[in-house]
Write a protein that holds these residues in place. Structure first.
Motif, PDB file in Angstrom:
ATOM      1  N   ALA A   1       6.626 -17.856  -9.229  1.00  0.00           N
ATOM      2  CA  ALA A   1       5.577 -18.745  -8.721  1.00  0.00           C
ATOM      3  C   ALA A   1       4.423 -18.947  -9.687  1.00  0.00           C
ATOM      4  N   GLY A   2       4.307 -18.103 -10.686  1.00  0.00           N
ATOM      5  CA  GLY A   2       3.211 -18.221 -11.640  1.00  0.00           C
ATOM      6  C   GLY A   2       2.153 -17.157 -11.419  1.00  0.00           C
ATOM      7  N   PHE A   3       1.328 -16.995 -12.430  1.00  0.00           N
ATOM      8  CA  PHE A   3       0.359 -15.899 -12.472  1.00  0.00           C
ATOM      9  C   PHE A   3      -0.651 -15.944 -11.327  1.00  0.00           C
ATOM     10  N   LYS A   4      -1.288 -17.093 -11.104  1.00  0.00           N
ATOM     11  CA  LYS A   4      -2.337 -17.165 -10.078  1.00  0.00           C
ATOM     12  C   LYS A   4      -1.778 -16.925  -8.686  1.00  0.00           C
ATOM     13  N   LYS A   5      -0.675 -17.551  -8.358  1.00  0.00           N
ATOM     14  CA  LYS A   5      -0.057 -17.313  -7.047  1.00  0.00           C
ATOM     15  C   LYS A   5       0.439 -15.879  -6.958  1.00  0.00           C
ATOM     16  N   GLY A   6       0.930 -15.364  -8.067  1.00  0.00           N
ATOM     17  CA  GLY A   6       1.395 -13.977  -8.101  1.00  0.00           C
ATOM     18  C   GLY A   6       0.283 -12.989  -7.794  1.00  0.00           C
ATOM     19  N   LEU A   7      -0.913 -13.236  -8.322  1.00  0.00           N
ATOM     20  CA  LEU A   7      -2.048 -12.350  -8.036  1.00  0.00           C
ATOM     21  C   LEU A   7      -2.404 -12.356  -6.554  1.00  0.00           C
ATOM     22  N   ARG A   8      -2.401 -13.537  -5.942  1.00  0.00           N
ATOM     23  CA  ARG A   8      -2.690 -13.611  -4.499  1.00  0.00           C
ATOM     24  C   ARG A   8      -1.631 -12.847  -3.702  1.00  0.00           C
ATOM     25  N   ASN A   9      -0.387 -13.004  -4.114  1.00  0.00           N
ATOM     26  CA  ASN A   9       0.695 -12.300  -3.441  1.00  0.00           C
ATOM     27  C   ASN A   9       0.577 -10.787  -3.656  1.00  0.00           C
ATOM     28  N   ASP A  10       0.184 -10.374  -4.868  1.00  0.00           N
ATOM     29  CA  ASP A  10      -0.017  -8.946  -5.149  1.00  0.00           C
ATOM     30  C   ASP A  10      -1.026  -8.345  -4.182  1.00  0.00           C
ATOM     31  N   ALA A  11      -2.113  -9.055  -3.957  1.00  0.00           N
ATOM     32  CA  ALA A  11      -3.157  -8.557  -3.050  1.00  0.00           C
ATOM     33  C   ALA A  11      -2.604  -8.396  -1.638  1.00  0.00           C
ATOM     34  N   ARG A  12      -1.815  -9.367  -1.190  1.00  0.00           N
ATOM     35  CA  ARG A  12      -1.223  -9.290   0.145  1.00  0.00           C
ATOM     36  C   ARG A  12      -0.256  -8.108   0.247  1.00  0.00           C
ATOM     37  N   LEU A  13       0.599  -7.966  -0.747  1.00  0.00           N
ATOM     38  CA  LEU A  13       1.570  -6.872  -0.737  1.00  0.00           C
ATOM     39  C   LEU A  13       0.878  -5.514  -0.831  1.00  0.00           C
ATOM     40  N   PHE A  14      -0.165  -5.427  -1.648  1.00  0.00           N
ATOM     41  CA  PHE A  14      -0.915  -4.169  -1.753  1.00  0.00           C
ATOM     42  C   PHE A  14      -1.486  -3.783  -0.392  1.00  0.00           C
ATOM     43  N   GLY A  15      -2.044  -4.766   0.312  1.00  0.00           N
ATOM     44  CA  GLY A  15      -2.582  -4.500   1.644  1.00  0.00           C
ATOM     45  C   GLY A  15      -1.519  -3.998   2.591  1.00  0.00           C
ATOM     46  N   GLU A  16      -0.329  -4.548   2.492  1.00  0.00           N
ATOM     47  CA  GLU A  16       0.775  -4.121   3.352  1.00  0.00           C
ATOM     48  C   GLU A  16       1.174  -2.673   3.052  1.00  0.00           C
ATOM     49  N   VAL A  17       1.275  -2.346   1.778  1.00  0.00           N
ATOM     50  CA  VAL A  17       1.626  -0.970   1.405  1.00  0.00           C
ATOM     51  C   VAL A  17       0.509  -0.006   1.816  1.00  0.00           C
ATOM     52  N   ALA A  18      -0.732  -0.373   1.532  1.00  0.00           N
ATOM     53  CA  ALA A  18      -1.868   0.508   1.842  1.00  0.00           C
ATOM     54  C   ALA A  18      -2.009   0.747   3.339  1.00  0.00           C
ATOM     55  N   ALA A  19      -1.654  -0.229   4.153  1.00  0.00           N
ATOM     56  CA  ALA A  19      -1.776  -0.087   5.605  1.00  0.00           C
ATOM     57  C   ALA A  19      -0.625   0.694   6.221  1.00  0.00           C
ATOM     58  N   SER A  20       0.441   0.907   5.474  1.00  0.00           N
ATOM     59  CA  SER A  20       1.597   1.638   6.010  1.00  0.00           C
ATOM     60  C   SER A  20       1.266   3.109   6.179  1.00  0.00           C
ATOM     61  N   ALA A  21       2.109   3.804   6.932  1.00  0.00           N
ATOM     62  CA  ALA A  21       1.898   5.243   7.154  1.00  0.00           C
ATOM     63  C   ALA A  21       1.891   6.011   5.832  1.00  0.00           C
ATOM     64  N   SER A  22       2.838   5.703   4.952  1.00  0.00           N
ATOM     65  CA  SER A  22       2.876   6.421   3.673  1.00  0.00           C
ATOM     66  C   SER A  22       1.692   6.018   2.806  1.00  0.00           C
ATOM     67  N   GLY A  23       1.300   4.749   2.856  1.00  0.00           N
ATOM     68  CA  GLY A  23       0.139   4.308   2.089  1.00  0.00           C
ATOM     69  C   GLY A  23      -1.123   5.038   2.512  1.00  0.00           C
ATOM     70  N   GLN A  24      -1.332   5.174   3.798  1.00  0.00           N
ATOM     71  CA  GLN A  24      -2.509   5.874   4.305  1.00  0.00           C
ATOM     72  C   GLN A  24      -2.491   7.353   3.901  1.00  0.00           C
TER      73      GLN A  24
END
Length: 154
Positions: free
Chosen positions: A109-132
């Motif tokens: 998708a390209g760098f800029k869209k990739g960064l937005r997606n990275d932020a979303r995915l990071f939030g998903e991992v961080a909110a998970s039980a293992s992330g917490q």
């Protein structure tokens, strides 16, 4: 580095193009402050990189990585259950799945869209039980939190 969580030092970051300058720890904060002043005053221009062009040159390497059986197996694993949230291998494997998904999307998708997606995915991992669990360990400076674990061989 991203998949296995393998640390690198400043010199290696410089060689890989992830950093623009290296300073020894004794002078690093001073040098960072001086560099910030140079950027603000206009005496120094921010280095520009064409991340999409870099990705285009690396696309075949990413495709080869994603085609590897061990990577396909890693991507197919279920997220760790709450009782496995503290297990290093389960947590790192789960996070590695998101790294691979982020790389695949960003390269397509390209760098800029990739960064937005990275932020979303990071939030998903961080909110998970293992992330917490692993965020808690990071804040408490648990040495296991920064333990190196090889998931994929390179």
């Amino acid at each position: 580095m991203s998949i296995n969580g393998e640390p690198i030092d400043g010199r290696e970051a410089l060689q890989l193009g992830l950093a623009d300058e290296f300073a020894p720890s004794a002078t690093a904060v001073l040098r960072a402050f001086q560099t910030a002043q140079e950027f603000v005053s206009g005496r120094k221009k921010r280095p520009a990189r064409d991340w999409d062009a870099i990705a285009a040159r690396q696309k075949k390497k990413l495709q080869a990585l994603l085609a590897r059986p061990e990577v396909k197996d890693l991507l197919a694993l279920d997220p760790p259950t709450k009782d496995k949230a503290g297990d290093l291998a389960a947590a790192r494997t789960y996070a590695a799945q998101f790294v691979l998904k982020a790389l695949e999307y960003g390269y397509a998708a390209g760098f800029k869209k990739g960064l937005r997606n990275d932020a979303r995915l990071f939030g998903e991992v961080a909110a998970s039980a293992s992330g917490q669990e692993w965020i808690r360990r990071f804040l408490e400076k648990d040495p296991m939190q920064s333990a190196y674990l090889k998931l994929v061989s390179f």
